[in-house]
Write a protein that holds these residues in place. Structure first.
Motif, PDB file in Angstrom:
ATOM      1  N   ASP A  37     -21.871  11.337  10.149  1.00 52.99           N
ATOM      2  CA  ASP A  37     -21.044  10.003  10.594  1.00 52.99           C
ATOM      3  C   ASP A  37     -20.714  10.109  12.022  1.00 52.99           C
ATOM      4  O   ASP A  37     -19.693  10.409  12.496  1.00 52.99           O
ATOM      5  N   PRO A  38     -21.729   9.738  12.626  1.00 50.04           N
ATOM      6  CA  PRO A  38     -21.365   9.565  14.305  1.00 50.04           C
ATOM      7  C   PRO A  38     -20.395   8.470  14.397  1.00 50.04           C
ATOM      8  O   PRO A  38     -20.421   7.472  13.870  1.00 50.04           O
ATOM      9  N   GLY A  39     -19.573   8.677  15.643  1.00 47.87           N
ATOM     10  CA  GLY A  39     -18.685   7.724  16.046  1.00 47.87           C
ATOM     11  C   GLY A  39     -19.392   6.855  16.890  1.00 47.87           C
ATOM     12  O   GLY A  39     -20.453   7.063  17.344  1.00 47.87           O
ATOM     13  N   PRO A  40     -18.619   6.004  17.499  1.00 45.01           N
ATOM     14  CA  PRO A  40     -18.945   4.965  18.482  1.00 45.01           C
ATOM     15  C   PRO A  40     -19.538   5.638  19.671  1.00 45.01           C
ATOM     16  O   PRO A  40     -18.719   6.863  20.081  1.00 45.01           O
ATOM     17  N   GLY A  41     -20.182   5.250  20.570  1.00 49.39           N
ATOM     18  CA  GLY A  41     -20.689   5.977  21.796  1.00 49.39           C
ATOM     19  C   GLY A  41     -19.728   5.745  22.688  1.00 49.39           C
ATOM     20  O   GLY A  41     -18.724   4.880  22.870  1.00 49.39           O
ATOM     21  N   LEU A  42     -19.892   6.462  23.652  1.00 50.01           N
ATOM     22  CA  LEU A  42     -18.931   6.323  25.018  1.00 50.01           C
ATOM     23  C   LEU A  42     -19.523   5.487  26.069  1.00 50.01           C
ATOM     24  O   LEU A  42     -20.887   5.509  26.370  1.00 50.01           O
ATOM     25  N   SER A  43     -18.575   4.709  26.886  1.00 51.66           N
ATOM     26  CA  SER A  43     -19.181   4.000  27.925  1.00 51.66           C
ATOM     27  C   SER A  43     -19.465   5.018  29.338  1.00 51.66           C
ATOM     28  O   SER A  43     -19.093   6.253  29.200  1.00 51.66           O
ATOM     29  N   VAL A  44     -19.784   4.483  30.482  1.00 49.01           N
ATOM     30  CA  VAL A  44     -20.243   5.304  31.579  1.00 49.01           C
ATOM     31  C   VAL A  44     -18.986   5.824  32.082  1.00 49.01           C
ATOM     32  O   VAL A  44     -18.528   6.979  32.558  1.00 49.01           O
ATOM     33  N   ILE A  45     -17.629   4.783  32.138  1.00 50.56           N
ATOM     34  CA  ILE A  45     -16.724   5.180  32.848  1.00 50.56           C
ATOM     35  C   ILE A  45     -15.889   6.426  31.851  1.00 50.56           C
ATOM     36  O   ILE A  45     -15.487   7.358  32.336  1.00 50.56           O
ATOM     37  N   GLN A  46     -15.961   6.202  30.556  1.00 56.68           N
ATOM     38  CA  GLN A  46     -15.420   7.247  29.533  1.00 56.68           C
ATOM     39  C   GLN A  46     -16.296   8.434  29.691  1.00 56.68           C
ATOM     40  O   GLN A  46     -15.658   9.579  29.899  1.00 56.68           O
TER      41      GLN A  46
END
Length: 87
Positions: A37-46
């Motif tokens: 159950d993968p979570g949402p992806g990270l943005s470039v800034i994160q």
């Protein structure tokens, strides 16, 4: 004789690398496992904040604490004032 050893080492390194590449099989990473159950992806800034910003900030904090709490400078200054120099 040295050329034989160098050739043997190169063949061994190339063979080991090839076997590791063939055995890793990255294509299996596409299929999901049960219970995955993968979570949402990270943005470039994160991503930059987590993998660049936090380590740099920790380095600066540790370096600042080492510089601020350094006692050797105080010892050097007090001992150099107490030394009598004959002229």
């Amino acid at each position: 004789m040295d050329k034989k050893n160098a050739l043997r080492a190169g063949v061994l390194a190339a063979g080991t690398t090839l076997m590791m590449l063939l055995m890793s099989s990255p294509a299996l990473a596409v299929t999901r496992d049960d219970g995955d159950d993968p979570g949402p992806g990270l943005s470039v800034i994160q991503t930059l904040g987590i993998y660049v910003g936090i380590p740099v900030a920790l380095f600066l904090v540790i370096a600042g604490l080492v510089i601020a709490l350094d006692k050797s400078r105080a010892k050097q200054q007090t001992t150099s004032k107490n030394v009598d120099v004959k002229a």
